[in-house]
Design a protein around this motif. Sequence first.
Motif, PDB file in Angstrom:
ATOM      1  N   LYS A   1      54.127  60.782  29.734  1.00 30.86           N
ATOM      2  CA  LYS A   1      54.871  62.076  30.500  1.00 30.86           C
ATOM      3  C   LYS A   1      56.089  62.499  29.583  1.00 30.86           C
ATOM      4  O   LYS A   1      56.947  63.321  30.220  1.00 30.86           O
ATOM      5  CB  LYS A   1      55.594  60.952  31.546  1.00 30.86           C
ATOM      6  N   ASP A   2      56.122  62.242  28.379  1.00 30.38           N
ATOM      7  CA  ASP A   2      57.203  62.819  27.341  1.00 30.38           C
ATOM      8  C   ASP A   2      56.961  64.073  27.365  1.00 30.38           C
ATOM      9  O   ASP A   2      55.987  64.897  27.496  1.00 30.38           O
ATOM     10  CB  ASP A   2      56.766  61.910  25.879  1.00 30.38           C
ATOM     11  N   LYS A   3      58.344  64.622  27.109  1.00 30.08           N
ATOM     12  CA  LYS A   3      58.525  66.282  26.954  1.00 30.08           C
ATOM     13  C   LYS A   3      57.563  66.756  25.769  1.00 30.08           C
ATOM     14  O   LYS A   3      57.522  67.939  25.633  1.00 30.08           O
ATOM     15  CB  LYS A   3      59.766  66.525  26.929  1.00 30.08           C
ATOM     16  N   SER A   4      57.708  65.959  25.002  1.00 34.77           N
ATOM     17  CA  SER A   4      56.898  66.548  23.422  1.00 34.77           C
ATOM     18  C   SER A   4      55.431  66.368  23.701  1.00 34.77           C
ATOM     19  O   SER A   4      54.837  65.498  23.909  1.00 34.77           O
ATOM     20  CB  SER A   4      57.311  65.530  22.365  1.00 34.77           C
ATOM     21  N   PRO A   5      54.765  67.497  23.508  1.00 39.06           N
ATOM     22  CA  PRO A   5      53.496  67.579  23.901  1.00 39.06           C
ATOM     23  C   PRO A   5      52.603  66.836  22.737  1.00 39.06           C
ATOM     24  O   PRO A   5      51.470  66.358  22.980  1.00 39.06           O
ATOM     25  CB  PRO A   5      52.840  69.299  23.446  1.00 39.06           C
TER      26      PRO A   5
ATOM     27  N   THR B   1      51.302  73.101  32.221  1.00 41.84           N
ATOM     28  CA  THR B   1      50.909  72.166  31.514  1.00 41.84           C
ATOM     29  C   THR B   1      50.602  72.894  30.140  1.00 41.84           C
ATOM     30  O   THR B   1      49.679  73.788  30.230  1.00 41.84           O
ATOM     31  CB  THR B   1      49.821  71.242  31.902  1.00 41.84           C
ATOM     32  N   HIS B   2      50.877  72.120  29.101  1.00 34.65           N
ATOM     33  CA  HIS B   2      50.571  72.629  27.525  1.00 34.65           C
ATOM     34  C   HIS B   2      49.206  72.541  27.616  1.00 34.65           C
ATOM     35  O   HIS B   2      48.353  71.938  28.070  1.00 34.65           O
ATOM     36  CB  HIS B   2      51.273  71.781  26.618  1.00 34.65           C
TER      37      HIS B   2
ATOM     38  N   ARG C   1      48.064  61.120  37.609  1.00 31.47           N
ATOM     39  CA  ARG C   1      48.965  62.128  36.610  1.00 31.47           C
ATOM     40  C   ARG C   1      47.869  62.621  35.769  1.00 31.47           C
ATOM     41  O   ARG C   1      48.204  63.896  35.351  1.00 31.47           O
ATOM     42  CB  ARG C   1      49.959  61.173  35.837  1.00 31.47           C
TER      43      ARG C   1
ATOM     44  N   SER D   1      52.564  63.513  23.948  1.00 31.85           N
ATOM     45  CA  SER D   1      51.695  63.195  25.073  1.00 31.85           C
ATOM     46  C   SER D   1      50.311  63.015  24.780  1.00 31.85           C
ATOM     47  O   SER D   1      49.561  62.297  25.083  1.00 31.85           O
ATOM     48  CB  SER D   1      51.797  64.365  26.026  1.00 31.85           C
TER      49      SER D   1
ATOM     50  N   ARG E   1      54.842  57.399  28.030  1.00 31.97           N
ATOM     51  CA  ARG E   1      54.771  58.227  26.884  1.00 31.97           C
ATOM     52  C   ARG E   1      53.795  59.537  27.058  1.00 31.97           C
ATOM     53  O   ARG E   1      54.071  60.667  26.562  1.00 31.97           O
ATOM     54  CB  ARG E   1      54.151  57.460  25.581  1.00 31.97           C
TER      55      ARG E   1
END
Length: 127
Positions: free
Chosen positions: A56-60, A103-104, A92, A63, A54
């Motif tokens: 690593k999820d694309k959604s900030p 990174t966001h 990570r 994450s 989770r």
Amino acid sequence: FTMTDAAKLKAAVFRATNDAGDGEGDPAAMIEISEKLREHPNLIVEAVKNIKARVKDKSPAVSLLALDLLDQCMQSNGLQFQMQVQKKVLPRILKLALPNKGTHKLINTKCANLIRSWVEYGQDGRL
């Protein structure tokens, strides 16, 4: 543990890190995860794996919720959990904390803050 315990844990991690648009996960699921890990410490490896996925999820938003959950579990689930995170997730987190890696910004800041707060776990020399 049974597959149902692992499946329930995975579902709880999903609920705890699922952003319904309010930036909040399911607090009941977060509590459920901690309770399940206290009852079944053998699920720690599975929990760390699910939370890392989770992170690593694309959604900030997902994450960030996963990082909050990871921090809560680091605080409440003891050395065994902390050692598993150190082994499987810390590289990570360190990478996400580096500036200028695309990174966001919120995730970058959150990871840097987690590293600072987690330093205390290593002060007894075990981590």
